[in-house]
Design an enzyme around this catalytic site. Structure first.
Site, PDB file in Angstrom:
ATOM      1  N   LYS A   1      42.198  51.237  40.978  1.00  0.00           N
ATOM      2  CA  LYS A   1      42.754  51.628  42.275  1.00  0.00           C
ATOM      3  C   LYS A   1      44.268  51.822  42.204  1.00  0.00           C
ATOM      4  CE  LYS A   1      42.434  48.515  45.179  1.00  0.00           C
ATOM      5  NZ  LYS A   1      41.802  47.402  45.842  1.00  0.00           N
TER       6      LYS A   1
ATOM      7  N   PHE B   1      35.872  58.403  33.303  1.00  0.00           N
ATOM      8  CA  PHE B   1      35.848  57.775  31.984  1.00  0.00           C
ATOM      9  C   PHE B   1      35.181  58.738  31.010  1.00  0.00           C
ATOM     10  CE2 PHE B   1      36.830  53.104  32.099  1.00  0.00           C
ATOM     11  CZ  PHE B   1      37.363  53.098  33.373  1.00  0.00           C
TER      12      PHE B   1
ATOM     13  N   ALA C   1      44.243  39.005  48.737  1.00  0.00           N
ATOM     14  CA  ALA C   1      43.402  39.817  49.619  1.00  0.00           C
ATOM     15  C   ALA C   1      42.252  39.014  50.207  1.00  0.00           C
ATOM     16  CB  ALA C   1      42.885  41.026  48.859  1.00  0.00           C
TER      17      ALA C   1
ATOM     18  N   THR D   1      45.989  52.500  39.563  1.00  0.00           N
ATOM     19  CA  THR D   1      46.209  53.672  38.714  1.00  0.00           C
ATOM     20  C   THR D   1      46.064  54.953  39.527  1.00  0.00           C
ATOM     21  OG1 THR D   1      45.319  52.357  36.892  1.00  0.00           O
ATOM     22  CG2 THR D   1      45.469  54.736  36.537  1.00  0.00           C
TER      23      THR D   1
ATOM     24  N   PHE E   1      41.195  44.622  46.792  1.00  0.00           N
ATOM     25  CA  PHE E   1      39.731  44.585  46.747  1.00  0.00           C
ATOM     26  C   PHE E   1      39.120  45.870  47.328  1.00  0.00           C
ATOM     27  CE2 PHE E   1      40.154  39.680  47.065  1.00  0.00           C
ATOM     28  CZ  PHE E   1      40.388  39.590  45.707  1.00  0.00           C
TER      29      PHE E   1
ATOM     30  N   ARG F   1      51.892  46.521  45.756  1.00  0.00           N
ATOM     31  CA  ARG F   1      52.152  45.078  45.744  1.00  0.00           C
ATOM     32  C   ARG F   1      52.835  44.678  44.437  1.00  0.00           C
ATOM     33  NH1 ARG F   1      46.207  43.307  46.326  1.00  0.00           N
ATOM     34  NH2 ARG F   1      46.016  45.333  45.344  1.00  0.00           N
TER      35      ARG F   1
ATOM     36  N   LYS G   1      44.636  39.021  32.997  1.00  0.00           N
ATOM     37  CA  LYS G   1      44.860  40.450  33.082  1.00  0.00           C
ATOM     38  C   LYS G   1      45.986  40.970  32.210  1.00  0.00           C
ATOM     39  CE  LYS G   1      45.059  42.144  37.269  1.00  0.00           C
ATOM     40  NZ  LYS G   1      45.286  42.251  38.722  1.00  0.00           N
TER      41      LYS G   1
ATOM     42  N   TRP H   1      44.640  58.452  34.576  1.00  0.00           N
ATOM     43  CA  TRP H   1      44.910  57.480  33.516  1.00  0.00           C
ATOM     44  C   TRP H   1      45.434  58.196  32.275  1.00  0.00           C
ATOM     45  CZ3 TRP H   1      44.086  56.061  28.546  1.00  0.00           C
ATOM     46  CH2 TRP H   1      44.381  54.725  28.212  1.00  0.00           C
TER      47      TRP H   1
END
Lengths: 561, 561
Positions: free
Chosen positions: B76, B386, B278, B78, B306, B99, B110, B414
């Site tokens: 999201k 993808f 969130a 990205t 989310f 954010r 992460k 991406w």
């Protein structure tokens, strides 16, 4: 010549006309590419530039210390800044190198710590609040280490950490007594392994000491790797390297290692960087700031925490040894008020003339001059004048100094800035010029730990005996067996007395120092020696300074002093 | 068109040629005097400038949300960044508003959160580490409040705080499960009053939500004043104002309130500011950043945490209501992989073609499109491509969208940056242009709390019933009596399912939502409604990302992804 707060420090600081930090950098021969801006008035020096100036000749280092502090106040930071300004006024290329203040005391008792009156570093609000985030980075690294250690135990404890023997504590940069002793990991198997823990104030974290003693980024990582965080079930030390997180901690501290450039009200360039506790650690600003300042200026004025028995001894035996520093002169700060307290006067009687108490109190100053003599360094006594000082007291003081062949200067830097310190500046320059001695450490690092302690107690404190508790005696043996006895000792003692009893003012004699416990700080590279009770997490008073803090409608800070 | 990490995010980010942040500011019509530099590539906008642009016309706001997240990843952030870059390529004056990442997840699972591939905000290492210190300022303010509260109790407890009923918890911006449940104040009368406590991750602190919803410095102070921190022995709420420390907290947060300006790899100006959880909070960047961006650009792309059931609902019902925002369009991000997971495929089977699972999984997407419809907003579905996506799957997806008259775009941001999102950009502009509807909230704030909850459950989650625990039922009455029932509700629910059961993927029907407890967040201005277990302090995995972090010899960050 008055320290009465007719106008507050924050008002003076906020009225000061600051130069853009780029202009301050330019005074040092630095271009805007050599610095990283943090707003208009703060900057960090890049690693590239620090590397580049390494080959330049070094300036002279002046260390400011004091008599044993009293509630009457001495104004050591104020004199440090005022002396820097004075040297600048005398045409010398000068830098000031100070510690950065902790938010704990700022929100608790003090409201700020960036000098006072017309001898301040600015922007004082920012320096006193989050500044460039160095202390926050240290808090984060400190607590990341705790989280990673507790997670290691929770996930199977491959290193066989004995959770009853964890040395590493969590940290917060606040005064918070409720966090001194806590139990963590409650709530069942999903919430980690229950154990006793506690928080220190961040400036008491070994990471702060490590950052302040590191020569560069590689040395920072080596020091972090060596930190002993726990013992395993076989009582062998476990280090950060064993846990394998030295890379992450170094990454978190990368920017915090760069010195912060600001200015005094008189635009003298100042590094404000690093601020380890002067009891549990060595209590001086960072090696990297001091050394870089010496490359950028001809005279660098710096200070060490508490009195000469603690701060100066550690500056000289720990910091100077680690960094290869050799100070050129020492300034010992005192006030007539504080000397009278050392002579037995109560705080609310200080306004009254009392020549005999002053004479008695001068014995405390005398001891500290002898201490500086043990290091073979020239010194000047700086008397920070108050309007309540009486002529008769000043006359006595001058006669006393003459009798003992002590160079003394009455300074008025609080009220007049650098101009009030010109005489001090001249006397310091004179002391440097006339000095033919060679700086030497108080003790050799090959001495056993107990002998190092005895040397400090006898030569610096003027005590007679050292008594080791059962625990401390066991540790002497244990630390010797592990191979830690070659390290310098970092004494943790009350700052109020030469002895370990805070009510023994003046110059006590024939006393015994009681060593309660020792703490290995392998990253910092010293063994902390605890005498009496030493607080690593202060508490808040009944009415904390925080209650007066606010922001004006225009967004200005209110309530920092 | 591939998300395979042949080259890592940090490598792409470190190779990017950044513009000085002054040049980014100039794109927005800001001079160097309007910003405060934090190094060369980060800056904060001054309060004066924000005040000054208030009268300017507002741009269009585009909200990026997603299907319910899965372990397959949606991308999201990205897509948000890529869409911003695409709009810039299409000649629109654009800003991105995101954010700021928390260090907890960065060091835990992460490794970083600033977009991915060629759609990143940079400098990504700094954004992912201490950034401009906002989160550290929030941690400090949060813990200062705890320290001041515990000190108040210790010093006599004038407010009669019931120490069993303290709502305010301490905070640390790390994943640290051992701090979830603790006991503080142990060690005797000098160490405070023993009580149960716990740490939340800082981004779950109400102060983070307050900072993100504050309109300006005055509003920040008002919101901080209103925060309920405990109940007294008469069960009446005690606020920050009662304790009298709102000024100090505001002072600590003064600079953190200013939005942070950075850039995407393609030099699109981006605000990265504020990052509330969130679940326990509303999960979007700050109001002050979003509103300032709307004054500085014609198009602002922002995201909410989310899936649309949590993030978008709260963005629209809480943030937009509080700030008077009115989005012009919504983008719903999905991937074919994630849709297949919603259709029942296991993670390690995702490489395989599976058209029927995709068809089933599309029901999840369908529900979220209906939700956006309830708010009367136009939307575009963005499929983040993808390389493993099969032609047959793409064909089915397109046919399905056509059948339901849904505007869809296959994006390759991406791998290609803004160029990979040009089609999405055009479709979003088209949706804005063609829209004739008027944005409306899902519920009226005058509805009773339970009715608000029921409305969300039925219209947004597609559930049938709401069941309140005994505690929650009592709280409904209590909150109504105190006068809190007019507040919006902030749902805390698992992000993985439309229901409160994380394993019910796809589009579950006829389910019941179980309300366990509610938490008053008067500063943020909402009532948190806890359904199922909600974690406010994550734990670290067996091998945290921290183990791969390091600094290169040249001082570059290693091991952020």
């Amino acid at each position: 010549m008055s320290n009465e707060k007719v106008i507050s420090d924050i008002e003076i600081a906020q009225k000061a006309a600051l130069l853009p930090v780029g202009a301050i950098a330019a005074k040092l021969g630095l271009s805007e590419d050599d610095i990283e801006f943090y707003g208009k008035y703060k900057a960090k020096i890049s690693f590239e530039k620090m590397k580049e100036v390494e080959s330049q000749p070094e300036g002279k280092l002046i260390l400011v210390t004091s008599i044993n502090p009293t509630p009457a106040g001495e104004g050591k930071s104020t004199v440090t800044i005022g002396l820097g300004d004075a040297l600048q006024q005398l045409g010398k290329k000068t830098m000031i190198a100070l510690r950065e203040p902790s938010l704990g005391p700022t929100m608790g008792m003090k409201g700020g710590a960036a000098g006072g009156g017309y001898s301040q570093v600015v922007p004082m609000e920012e320096i006193n609040l989050h500044f460039t985030g160095d202390i926050h980075a240290i808090t984060t690294a400190n607590n990341a280490l705790s989280a990673l250690l507790d997670n290691h135990i929770h996930q199977g404890n491959e290193l066989q950490v004995d959770q009853r023997r964890i040395l590493w504590k969590r940290a917060v940069d606040l005064n918070d007594r409720a966090l001194r002793q806590i139990v963590v990991g409650l709530g069942g198997p999903g919430q980690g392994v229950p154990r006793e823990d506690g928080f220190d104030i961040t400036v008491a974290s070994e990471i702060m000491a490590v950052l302040c003693l590191a020569a560069d980024l590689q040395d920072l990582k080596k020091r972090l790797s060596r930190m002993v965080i726990a013992y395993n079930i076989h009582k062998q030390p476990i280090t950060v390297k064993d846990l394998g997180v030295e890379g992450a901690l170094t990454l978190l501290l990368k920017d915090a290692l760069k010195p912060n450039l600001v200015q005094s009200i008189e635009h003298t360039p100042a590094f404000v960087h690093g601020g380890p506790f002067a009891n549990i650690a060595h209590g001086c600003n960072s090696v990297i700031a001091t050394k870089t300042a010496l490359k950028l200026a001809d005279y660098v004025v710096t200070e060490a925490g508490f009195g000469a028995d603690l701060g100066a001894e550690k500056f000289l035996d720990i910091k100077s040894r680690a960094a290869g520093l050799s100070p050129s002169a020492v300034v010992i700060v005192a006030t007539i008020r504080a000397l009278k307290m050392h002579g037995g006067v109560a705080k609310d009687e200080l306004q009254k003339e009392n020549v005999s108490a002053l004479e008695k109190g001068l014995e405390n100053l005398k001891k500290h001059t002898e201490t500086i003599g043990h290091f073979n360094l020239p010194f000047v006594v700086a008397i920070n004048r108050f309007s309540s000082d009486k002529d008769s007291e000043i006359t006595l003081l001058k006669e006393w100094c003459q009798k003992h062949s002590i160079s003394v200067s009455l300074t008025e830097v609080w009220g007049k800035g650098g101009k009030g310190g010109l005489d001090l500046g001249e006397k310091v320059l004179e002391a440097i010029q006339n000095n033919s001695g060679t700086f030497s450490f108080l003790y050799d690092e090959d001495l056993p730990l107990d002998e190092k302690i005895r040397t400090i107690v006898q030569k610096v404190y003027g005590g007679r005996h050292v008594e080791f508790s059962v625990k401390a005696s066991q540790q002497l043996k244990q630390f010797n067996d592990i191979g830690w006895s070659h390290l310098p000792v970092c004494m943790a003692k009350t700052q109020y007395s030469l002895s370990d009893d805070p009510v023994k003012l003046g110059r006590p004699c024939d006393f015994t120092i009681h060593v309660r416990e020792m703490k290995p700080k392998l990253g910092a590279g010293f063994i902390v020696v605890l005498t009496g009770e030493v607080m690593t997490m202060p508490g808040l008073p009944k009415k904390p300074a925080a209650y007066q803090m606010d922001v004006s409608e225009e967004g200005k800070a209110i309530g920092l002093f």
